[in-house]
Design an enzyme around this catalytic site. Structure first.
Site, PDB file in Angstrom:
ATOM      1  N   ASN A   1     -15.640   1.338   8.023  1.00 45.77           N
ATOM      2  CA  ASN A   1     -15.744   0.194   8.914  1.00 45.77           C
ATOM      3  C   ASN A   1     -16.466   0.545  10.218  1.00 45.77           C
ATOM      4  O   ASN A   1     -16.045   1.421  10.961  1.00 45.77           O
ATOM      5  CB  ASN A   1     -14.330  -0.319   9.229  1.00 45.77           C
ATOM      6  CG  ASN A   1     -14.332  -1.693   9.849  1.00 45.77           C
ATOM      7  OD1 ASN A   1     -15.347  -2.363   9.905  1.00 45.77           O
ATOM      8  ND2 ASN A   1     -13.171  -2.113  10.325  1.00 45.77           N
TER       9      ASN A   1
ATOM     10  N   HIS B   1       0.550  -9.311   7.441  1.00 50.50           N
ATOM     11  CA  HIS B   1       0.341  -9.190   8.879  1.00 50.50           C
ATOM     12  C   HIS B   1       0.593 -10.527   9.564  1.00 50.50           C
ATOM     13  O   HIS B   1      -0.148 -11.485   9.346  1.00 50.50           O
ATOM     14  CB  HIS B   1      -1.096  -8.755   9.174  1.00 50.50           C
ATOM     15  CG  HIS B   1      -1.380  -7.333   8.821  1.00 50.50           C
ATOM     16  ND1 HIS B   1      -2.156  -6.525   9.609  1.00 50.50           N
ATOM     17  CD2 HIS B   1      -0.992  -6.573   7.777  1.00 50.50           C
ATOM     18  CE1 HIS B   1      -2.233  -5.328   9.055  1.00 50.50           C
ATOM     19  NE2 HIS B   1      -1.539  -5.337   7.930  1.00 50.50           N
TER      20      HIS B   1
ATOM     21  N   ARG C   1       4.456  -7.127   9.036  1.00 53.94           N
ATOM     22  CA  ARG C   1       4.096  -6.432  10.268  1.00 53.94           C
ATOM     23  C   ARG C   1       3.921  -7.455  11.379  1.00 53.94           C
ATOM     24  O   ARG C   1       3.269  -8.488  11.183  1.00 53.94           O
ATOM     25  CB  ARG C   1       2.793  -5.650  10.080  1.00 53.94           C
ATOM     26  CG  ARG C   1       2.509  -4.668  11.206  1.00 53.94           C
ATOM     27  CD  ARG C   1       1.140  -4.031  11.091  1.00 53.94           C
ATOM     28  NE  ARG C   1       0.103  -4.880  11.651  1.00 53.94           N
ATOM     29  CZ  ARG C   1      -1.127  -4.444  11.962  1.00 53.94           C
ATOM     30  NH1 ARG C   1      -1.451  -3.174  11.746  1.00 53.94           N
ATOM     31  NH2 ARG C   1      -2.018  -5.261  12.455  1.00 53.94           N
TER      32      ARG C   1
ATOM     33  N   TYR D   1      -4.307  -5.488  20.268  1.00 49.29           N
ATOM     34  CA  TYR D   1      -4.568  -4.973  18.928  1.00 49.29           C
ATOM     35  C   TYR D   1      -3.756  -5.776  17.908  1.00 49.29           C
ATOM     36  O   TYR D   1      -2.581  -6.057  18.098  1.00 49.29           O
ATOM     37  CB  TYR D   1      -4.195  -3.493  18.808  1.00 49.29           C
ATOM     38  CG  TYR D   1      -4.153  -3.085  17.357  1.00 49.29           C
ATOM     39  CD1 TYR D   1      -5.337  -2.899  16.649  1.00 49.29           C
ATOM     40  CD2 TYR D   1      -2.950  -2.983  16.673  1.00 49.29           C
ATOM     41  CE1 TYR D   1      -5.319  -2.602  15.302  1.00 49.29           C
ATOM     42  CE2 TYR D   1      -2.921  -2.677  15.323  1.00 49.29           C
ATOM     43  CZ  TYR D   1      -4.102  -2.494  14.650  1.00 49.29           C
ATOM     44  OH  TYR D   1      -4.078  -2.218  13.310  1.00 49.29           O
TER      45      TYR D   1
ATOM     46  N   ASP E   1       2.641  -1.603  14.612  1.00 47.73           N
ATOM     47  CA  ASP E   1       1.596  -0.583  14.742  1.00 47.73           C
ATOM     48  C   ASP E   1       1.272  -0.387  16.218  1.00 47.73           C
ATOM     49  O   ASP E   1       0.830  -1.326  16.886  1.00 47.73           O
ATOM     50  CB  ASP E   1       0.354  -1.041  13.984  1.00 47.73           C
ATOM     51  CG  ASP E   1      -0.736   0.009  13.921  1.00 47.73           C
ATOM     52  OD1 ASP E   1      -0.555   1.094  14.517  1.00 47.73           O
ATOM     53  OD2 ASP E   1      -1.774  -0.252  13.281  1.00 47.73           O
TER      54      ASP E   1
ATOM     55  N   HIS F   1      -0.959   1.948  17.118  1.00 44.42           N
ATOM     56  CA  HIS F   1      -2.393   2.241  17.007  1.00 44.42           C
ATOM     57  C   HIS F   1      -2.840   3.402  17.901  1.00 44.42           C
ATOM     58  O   HIS F   1      -3.853   3.300  18.600  1.00 44.42           O
ATOM     59  CB  HIS F   1      -3.225   0.993  17.292  1.00 44.42           C
ATOM     60  CG  HIS F   1      -4.332   0.814  16.297  1.00 44.42           C
ATOM     61  ND1 HIS F   1      -5.648   0.706  16.651  1.00 44.42           N
ATOM     62  CD2 HIS F   1      -4.308   0.730  14.948  1.00 44.42           C
ATOM     63  CE1 HIS F   1      -6.402   0.567  15.574  1.00 44.42           C
ATOM     64  NE2 HIS F   1      -5.604   0.569  14.519  1.00 44.42           N
TER      65      HIS F   1
ATOM     66  N   GLU G   1       4.203   2.504  13.276  1.00 41.82           N
ATOM     67  CA  GLU G   1       2.987   3.134  12.769  1.00 41.82           C
ATOM     68  C   GLU G   1       2.139   3.721  13.890  1.00 41.82           C
ATOM     69  O   GLU G   1       2.011   3.123  14.971  1.00 41.82           O
ATOM     70  CB  GLU G   1       2.173   2.089  12.001  1.00 41.82           C
ATOM     71  CG  GLU G   1       0.879   2.615  11.422  1.00 41.82           C
ATOM     72  CD  GLU G   1       0.098   1.522  10.730  1.00 41.82           C
ATOM     73  OE1 GLU G   1      -1.106   1.744  10.475  1.00 41.82           O
ATOM     74  OE2 GLU G   1       0.670   0.451  10.447  1.00 41.82           O
TER      75      GLU G   1
ATOM     76  N   GLU H   1      -3.785   6.857   8.480  1.00 42.63           N
ATOM     77  CA  GLU H   1      -4.881   6.083   7.903  1.00 42.63           C
ATOM     78  C   GLU H   1      -6.249   6.657   8.253  1.00 42.63           C
ATOM     79  O   GLU H   1      -7.234   6.367   7.565  1.00 42.63           O
ATOM     80  CB  GLU H   1      -4.804   4.618   8.324  1.00 42.63           C
ATOM     81  CG  GLU H   1      -5.124   4.334   9.767  1.00 42.63           C
ATOM     82  CD  GLU H   1      -5.015   2.845  10.087  1.00 42.63           C
ATOM     83  OE1 GLU H   1      -5.990   2.296  10.615  1.00 42.63           O
ATOM     84  OE2 GLU H   1      -3.960   2.256   9.825  1.00 42.63           O
TER      85      GLU H   1
ATOM     86  N   ARG I   1       0.049   6.997   5.589  1.00 40.88           N
ATOM     87  CA  ARG I   1      -0.813   5.823   5.512  1.00 40.88           C
ATOM     88  C   ARG I   1      -2.192   6.167   4.948  1.00 40.88           C
ATOM     89  O   ARG I   1      -3.113   5.362   5.013  1.00 40.88           O
ATOM     90  CB  ARG I   1      -0.967   5.236   6.918  1.00 40.88           C
ATOM     91  CG  ARG I   1       0.339   4.785   7.527  1.00 40.88           C
ATOM     92  CD  ARG I   1       0.674   3.371   7.116  1.00 40.88           C
ATOM     93  NE  ARG I   1      -0.244   2.452   7.748  1.00 40.88           N
ATOM     94  CZ  ARG I   1      -1.072   1.631   7.111  1.00 40.88           C
ATOM     95  NH1 ARG I   1      -1.089   1.598   5.781  1.00 40.88           N
ATOM     96  NH2 ARG I   1      -1.876   0.830   7.775  1.00 40.88           N
TER      97      ARG I   1
ATOM     98  N   HIS J   1      -2.848   2.520   3.745  1.00 36.47           N
ATOM     99  CA  HIS J   1      -3.667   1.541   4.442  1.00 36.47           C
ATOM    100  C   HIS J   1      -4.298   0.592   3.429  1.00 36.47           C
ATOM    101  O   HIS J   1      -4.767   1.025   2.373  1.00 36.47           O
ATOM    102  CB  HIS J   1      -4.742   2.294   5.228  1.00 36.47           C
ATOM    103  CG  HIS J   1      -5.717   1.444   5.971  1.00 36.47           C
ATOM    104  ND1 HIS J   1      -5.366   0.683   7.051  1.00 36.47           N
ATOM    105  CD2 HIS J   1      -7.043   1.259   5.788  1.00 36.47           C
ATOM    106  CE1 HIS J   1      -6.431   0.053   7.518  1.00 36.47           C
ATOM    107  NE2 HIS J   1      -7.468   0.388   6.763  1.00 36.47           N
TER     108      HIS J   1
ATOM    109  N   ASP K   1     -10.838  -4.038   5.754  1.00 33.94           N
ATOM    110  CA  ASP K   1     -11.994  -3.161   5.909  1.00 33.94           C
ATOM    111  C   ASP K   1     -12.205  -2.327   4.652  1.00 33.94           C
ATOM    112  O   ASP K   1     -13.151  -1.549   4.570  1.00 33.94           O
ATOM    113  CB  ASP K   1     -11.862  -2.265   7.140  1.00 33.94           C
ATOM    114  CG  ASP K   1     -10.650  -1.352   7.084  1.00 33.94           C
ATOM    115  OD1 ASP K   1      -9.749  -1.604   6.263  1.00 33.94           O
ATOM    116  OD2 ASP K   1     -10.582  -0.405   7.887  1.00 33.94           O
TER     117      ASP K   1
ATOM    118  N   GLU L   1       0.203  -1.729   2.252  1.00 30.52           N
ATOM    119  CA  GLU L   1      -0.364  -2.759   3.109  1.00 30.52           C
ATOM    120  C   GLU L   1      -1.243  -3.683   2.264  1.00 30.52           C
ATOM    121  O   GLU L   1      -2.002  -3.220   1.423  1.00 30.52           O
ATOM    122  CB  GLU L   1      -1.202  -2.116   4.213  1.00 30.52           C
ATOM    123  CG  GLU L   1      -1.824  -3.115   5.165  1.00 30.52           C
ATOM    124  CD  GLU L   1      -2.634  -2.450   6.267  1.00 30.52           C
ATOM    125  OE1 GLU L   1      -2.898  -3.112   7.285  1.00 30.52           O
ATOM    126  OE2 GLU L   1      -2.990  -1.259   6.109  1.00 30.52           O
TER     127      GLU L   1
ATOM    128  N   TRP M   1      -8.427   2.270  20.733  1.00 28.57           N
ATOM    129  CA  TRP M   1      -8.348   0.838  20.448  1.00 28.57           C
ATOM    130  C   TRP M   1      -7.124   0.544  19.586  1.00 28.57           C
ATOM    131  O   TRP M   1      -6.778   1.211  18.686  1.00 28.57           O
ATOM    132  CB  TRP M   1      -9.614   0.389  19.718  1.00 28.57           C
ATOM    133  CG  TRP M   1      -9.431  -0.989  19.172  1.00 28.57           C
ATOM    134  CD1 TRP M   1      -9.208  -2.144  19.861  1.00 28.57           C
ATOM    135  CD2 TRP M   1      -9.387  -1.356  17.795  1.00 28.57           C
ATOM    136  NE1 TRP M   1      -9.039  -3.196  19.010  1.00 28.57           N
ATOM    137  CE2 TRP M   1      -9.138  -2.740  17.723  1.00 28.57           C
ATOM    138  CE3 TRP M   1      -9.507  -0.625  16.592  1.00 28.57           C
ATOM    139  CZ2 TRP M   1      -9.032  -3.421  16.514  1.00 28.57           C
ATOM    140  CZ3 TRP M   1      -9.419  -1.306  15.415  1.00 28.57           C
ATOM    141  CH2 TRP M   1      -9.187  -2.672  15.360  1.00 28.57           C
TER     142      TRP M   1
END
Length: 402
Positions: free
Chosen positions: A37, A122, A147, A159, A210, A212, A236, A262, A283, A312, A316, A339, A402
């Protein structure tokens, strides 16, 4: 069965995907996903210029041998571009072997350990109320695990809150979008989200979140401790994946289960986390770790340490990767959860898949191979569009995760 052709197909049905199609002298073909991605064309070029020439004339049955040839032969070792390219080859070869023998790939991995695969969706929203309303819709659709990601007061972006319904699309064409981030505001807000969620949703649904990679071990330990009362299925990516000693610090401060991995590209990046039992779920994806072949090794390493797979599975990754992940999920004993983001209608025009959602689970079809395919004519209607993931900055302008 010799490889006579290998084609790299790049398309953008809602978002960019890179697909490898390997054709043999017996007329069979296999498909693999090579999408990275935001850096898709790097993998497409790696495949086209450096991998495809090595495949022509090779036997398609020697999957382990071919994997080692491409990995060790590169010399530079694991990296996201190399491993995504190798994964596409590996998936396609497993797909070919299953088709040639007339069985789904999981039958070649030891057969089913289960009949269906637990998945999570999600639920996203601009505020807590919107996120909880989304979670209620997921619950009504039959999801047993959800999630939760919500907008943070005072921050324009957060996010996990992006375009799409039943899927989440953060990548955008043009220059990377920039988001402002405040850890302090986030830490104050998240426990409130889960307090309200448990009040509205009850305790019969699994809840996930998450972070992130954005927290320090101390911040993550504080958050995990605060969330214990709401019994998360997992927290996560609480800290940077490569800061493995940070997970030891985190483990001492919370009983909230931890999921990570991930962005991992090889078993070596997660060895310490597994053998020291510093995480509960891995993940790692069938794509980013280099295919089905290495993901099976990761699962077998993790099993004696009671660490489970939670791969994951965002959009993407194409439906080919989801189909491949399900073959592993069915076969390994230490599966935890998968997921699952539903792809857009445009993606469904290009990619077909045999798996189906039913009452909180994905149920695979009985087709031989992976059970997914690409329509090249449809793919040609969706040309590549350069797109980037967002870049996050702290309120003082410092670039952060991010």
């Amino acid at each position: 069965m010799r490889i006579t052709e290998a084609r790299v197909i790049v398309c953008s049905p809602g978002r960019n995907f890179v697909t490898l199609k390997i054709v043999t002298d017996e007329g069979l073909y296999g498909v693999g996903d090579a999408t990275l991605n935001g850096r898709e064309m790097a993998v497409a070029a790696y495949l086209q210029e450096h991998v495809v020439p090595l495949l022509i004339g090779r036997g398609s049955d020697r999957i382990e041998h071919t994997w080692q040839y491409l990995f060790k032969g590169s010399y530079w070792g694991a990296g996201p571009v190399t491993m995504s390219a190798i994964a596409a080859v590996d998936m396609a070869l497993w797909d070919l072997k299953g088709k040639r023998l007339g069985v789904p790939v999981h039958q070649l991995l030891g057969g089913r350990s289960r009949d269906k695969v637990l998945v999570y969706g999600h639920a996203n929203g601009r505020d807590n109320a919107e996120t909880i309303a989304a979670a209620e819709r997921y619950r009504d659709l039959g999801y047993r695990a959800i999630r939760l990601q919500a907008g943070v007061p005072g921050l324009e972006h957060a996010y996990g809150v992006g375009r799409g319904d039943l899927f989440y699309e953060p990548a955008e064409t043009g220059s990377p979008p920039e988001h402002v981030w405040s850890t302090e505001t986030y830490l104050d807000h998240v426990p409130r989200l889960f307090a309200e969620a448990r009040e509205a949703l009850g305790w019969d649904v699994h809840l996930l979140h998450d972070a992130h990679h954005r927290l320090t071990p101390t911040e993550a330990g504080w958050l995990g401790h605060r969330l214990e009362d709401y019994r998360l299925f997992w927290l996560e990516d609480p800290v940077n994946d490569l800061l493995q000693d940070g997970f030891r610090h985190l483990r001492r401060h919370t009983r909230t289960p931890i999921a990570v991995g991930e962005v991992f590209n090889s078993v070596f990046q997660l060895h310490q986390l597994v053998t020291e039992q510093l995480v509960d779920y891995l993940r790692t994806t069938v794509l980013r770790t280099g295919g089905i072949t290495p993901l099976m090794k990761i699962a077998h390493l993790a099993e004696p340490y009671q660490v489970r797979l939670g791969s994951h599975g965002a959009t993407d990754l194409s439906p080919i990767t989801m189909a491949a992940a399900l073959q592993v999920d069915l076969a390994v004993h230490n599966f935890g959860i998968q997921e699952y983001m539903r792809h857009s209608d445009a993606t469904a025009e290009v990619f077909s898949s045999s798996y189906a959602f039913d009452d909180g689970y994905l149920v695979p079809g009985a087709e031989p191979g992976l059970g997914a395919d690409i329509d090249e004519a449809a793919a040609a209607r969706f040309p590549y569009e350069r797109a980037y993931l967002p870049v996050a900055r702290s309120v003082d302008g410092t670039v952060t995760s991010w």
